[in-house]
Design a protein around this motif. Structure first.
Motif, PDB file in Angstrom:
ATOM      1  N   GLY A 452      35.966  -3.979   7.275  1.00 28.63           N
ATOM      2  CA  GLY A 452      34.762  -2.968   6.558  1.00 28.63           C
ATOM      3  C   GLY A 452      35.260  -1.552   6.099  1.00 28.63           C
ATOM      4  O   GLY A 452      34.722  -0.726   5.658  1.00 28.63           O
ATOM      5  N   LYS A 453      36.440  -1.750   5.334  1.00 27.97           N
ATOM      6  CA  LYS A 453      37.202  -0.636   4.670  1.00 27.97           C
ATOM      7  C   LYS A 453      36.697  -0.801   3.133  1.00 27.97           C
ATOM      8  O   LYS A 453      37.268  -1.751   2.573  1.00 27.97           O
ATOM      9  N   PRO A 454      35.762   0.105   2.633  1.00 28.44           N
ATOM     10  CA  PRO A 454      35.213  -0.130   1.332  1.00 28.44           C
ATOM     11  C   PRO A 454      36.330  -0.172   0.276  1.00 28.44           C
ATOM     12  O   PRO A 454      36.164  -0.711  -0.879  1.00 28.44           O
ATOM     13  N   LYS A 455      37.466   0.849   0.380  1.00 26.34           N
ATOM     14  CA  LYS A 455      38.383   0.777  -0.726  1.00 26.34           C
ATOM     15  C   LYS A 455      39.155  -0.433  -0.890  1.00 26.34           C
ATOM     16  O   LYS A 455      39.907  -0.507  -2.050  1.00 26.34           O
ATOM     17  N   ALA A 456      39.245  -1.141   0.165  1.00 25.97           N
ATOM     18  CA  ALA A 456      39.875  -2.515  -0.018  1.00 25.97           C
ATOM     19  C   ALA A 456      39.387  -3.294  -1.298  1.00 25.97           C
ATOM     20  O   ALA A 456      40.166  -3.980  -1.846  1.00 25.97           O
ATOM     21  N   PHE A 457      38.046  -3.405  -1.508  1.00 30.19           N
ATOM     22  CA  PHE A 457      37.475  -4.439  -2.363  1.00 30.19           C
ATOM     23  C   PHE A 457      38.033  -3.660  -3.718  1.00 30.19           C
ATOM     24  O   PHE A 457      38.248  -4.576  -4.494  1.00 30.19           O
ATOM     25  N   ASN A 458      37.810  -2.482  -3.843  1.00 28.94           N
ATOM     26  CA  ASN A 458      38.464  -1.784  -5.401  1.00 28.94           C
ATOM     27  C   ASN A 458      39.875  -2.177  -5.629  1.00 28.94           C
ATOM     28  O   ASN A 458      40.048  -2.359  -6.630  1.00 28.94           O
ATOM     29  N   ALA A 459      40.635  -2.189  -4.468  1.00 26.08           N
ATOM     30  CA  ALA A 459      41.857  -2.453  -4.460  1.00 26.08           C
ATOM     31  C   ALA A 459      42.262  -4.068  -4.852  1.00 26.08           C
ATOM     32  O   ALA A 459      43.159  -4.201  -5.929  1.00 26.08           O
ATOM     33  N   LEU A 460      41.399  -4.754  -4.642  1.00 23.05           N
ATOM     34  CA  LEU A 460      41.579  -6.171  -4.918  1.00 23.05           C
ATOM     35  C   LEU A 460      41.019  -6.489  -6.481  1.00 23.05           C
ATOM     36  O   LEU A 460      41.781  -7.184  -7.421  1.00 23.05           O
ATOM     37  N   VAL A 461      39.997  -5.658  -6.896  1.00 23.73           N
ATOM     38  CA  VAL A 461      39.546  -5.702  -8.194  1.00 23.73           C
ATOM     39  C   VAL A 461      40.759  -5.320  -9.111  1.00 23.73           C
ATOM     40  O   VAL A 461      41.041  -5.833 -10.067  1.00 23.73           O
ATOM     41  N   GLY A 462      41.276  -4.140  -8.662  1.00 18.37           N
ATOM     42  CA  GLY A 462      42.366  -3.645  -9.470  1.00 18.37           C
ATOM     43  C   GLY A 462      43.559  -4.521  -9.779  1.00 18.37           C
ATOM     44  O   GLY A 462      44.041  -4.678 -10.758  1.00 18.37           O
TER      45      GLY A 462
END
Length: 487
Positions: A452-462
């Motif tokens: 449930g950590k929202p920043k993790a998804f953006n990290a994967l996109v990056g």
């Protein structure tokens, strides 16, 4: 005690006529002293004024644009005062019946629309100019020279109601008025040359008090930054004076930008001190409905009308339409850009974003105006088309824009994309392979996402964008990652 600032502005707008308001002398700026002053401007005996019809036409434009009342009959009066650069010892102006009365000027401040009412706009002639600095007389003595080139230059003095309550609000109004008179073509707006000068009437009063305090007039301010600083200083000066037991004296003050302070110039005269009386050499100015209608037909589309049209046609936000119509050149650039696309709402929104974002930043960096842009509307439209059809991403588009700005390959977007190998990857199979690679290499970030950590998804996109060297379609990456992570 809480204090409230009360501000009204008087703006001297030099009208864009080629000759003066009552003579045939040129209004061109920069001529040698006293080379553009004839017998009327110098007030030689027997010289009579003849009114310039073009000055009235420009006043009518302003009246129509602000929704004011245009007087069918107005008169010219003599405003009597004595100063070395006023050769007649009076100024021809309008007092009792101005050419325009009423009207409003609107502008955006902190995301909110403000509207200021106008009192009047009247025609008058400018005075000459006293030259004090570095001027020497015939024997080398310190002297004052008089240049009458400005004498008789046509002015439209636009007076606001005292409705502004902060320096920022006064600057917002002044900027909006400046933009409007330039938009209408009635003034070139060059503040350095004195074409647009602002006098600020400033007073303070305890918050909640209805009566106005004693005002001071700050004369001939020729920049928006100085206007803000002058009002702020003057308000502080008056508040400190009153709180120390003193009284504000009604007077005219000058703003010294080097010292950032105002200083006394002269005690303020009231209207009766000028001993106004009708000018016997000039007949009344009659303006017919037919003349007004003719001027209306010749006027450009006004900012308000463009704002409504941009909003309805392209679905732009209130903020965007206000920013795009800050001046006529920006509005024209936007329309020319959109006209060179297929004119969808998506492309119009992209055009607005790029003009107000990257293009504006590039212009500011090099201190250029939009007419001097190194990227033309047609070139920007080509860039927008390639973003819209998915050939390049917004991120890659910034690199392409920078290349266009530098003149690479004559600013041809397709040539730049091909030469640099910047075409966006849209192949689903290729993107899926990159996503799988990133997920396999970053199990801890995958677990964080599932926790449930929202920043993790953006990290994967990056990470996927890094593998793709910035060329993969971001929307497809997002969709593919969501499918894989939710499976």
């Amino acid at each position: 005690m809480e204090w409230e600032i009360v501000i009204g502005l008087e703006t001297h707008t030099q009208l864009s006529t080629e000759s003066k308001i009552f003579s045939s002398s040129s209004t061109r700026f920069g001529a040698l002293p006293n080379t553009q002053a004839n017998e009327v401007d110098m007030a030689l005996p027997g010289a009579l004024p003849v009114f310039n019809r073009g000055a009235a036409e420009r006043a009518i434009r302003l009246g129509l644009a602000v929704g004011g009342h245009i007087a069918p009959r107005s008169v010219f009066e003599r405003k009597n005062y004595f100063y070395p650069d006023l050769p007649k010892n009076y100024q021809i102006s309008q007092m009792e019946i101005p050419v325009v009365s009423g009207g409003t000027v609107s502008f955006m401040l902190d995301g909110e629309e403000k509207t200021i009412n106008l009192t009047r706009a009247h025609l008058e002639e400018d005075a000459g100019k006293s030259l004090h600095e570095n001027f020497r007389g015939p024997y080398g003595e310190s002297s004052t020279g008089i240049d009458l080139n400005r004498a008789g230059t046509p002015l439209l003095e636009i007076v606001s109601e005292p409705e502004m309550r902060s320096a920022a609000e006064a600057v917002g109004y002044a900027r909006a008025l400046h933009s409007l008179v330039v938009w209408l073509g009635i003034c070139d707006g060059n503040m350095q040359e004195g074409s647009f000068r602002v006098d600020a009437n400033v007073s303070v009063r305890p918050k909640g008090q209805k009566e106005f305090g004693t005002r001071c007039e700050l004369k001939n301010i020729n920049s928006f930054r100085f206007l803000e600083r002058a009002i702020q200083y003057e308000a502080r000066r008056q508040i400190e004076l009153i709180e120390d037991g003193g009284k504000v004296i009604q007077e005219t003050r000058l703003y010294d930008s080097d010292r950032d302070e105002t200083r006394s110039m002269r005690s303020k005269e009231d209207a009766h001190d000028y001993r106004y009386f009708p000018d016997p050499d000039l007949p009344p100015l009659f303006i017919s409905e037919e003349w007004i209608e003719q001027v209306r037909q010749d006027m450009p589309e006004l900012p308000k009308s463009k704002q409504v049209r941009f909003k309805l046609t392209f679905g732009l936000s209130d903020y965007d339409v206000h920013q795009l119509t800050v001046n006529r050149a920006t509005a024209d650039f936007f329309e020319q850009t959109v006209a060179a696309t297929t004119q969808t709402e998506q492309e119009a929104k992209l055009a607005a974003n790029w003009i107000l974002g990257e293009l504006s930043a590039a212009l500011n960096r090099e201190e250029l105006n939009i007419e001097q842009s190194k990227v033309s509307p047609a070139q920007l439209a080509q860039l927008i088309a390639r973003i819209a059809d998915g050939t390049i991403s917004n991120k890659i588009a910034r690199d392409v824009f920078a290349a266009q700005w530098d003149g690479e390959l004559n600013g041809d977007v397709d040539a730049i994309i091909d030469a640099r190998g910047l075409k966006q990857i849209n192949d689903v199979g290729a993107i899926e392979a990159m996503v799988d690679e990133v997920l396999a290499a970053n199990p801890s970030i995958v677990e964080q996402h599932r926790a449930g950590k929202p920043k993790a998804f953006n990290a994967l996109v990056g990470q996927v964008m890094k593998v793709a060297k910035g060329k993969a379609n971001p929307q497809q990456i997002n969709e593919m990652l969501k499918q894989k992570l939710d499976a």
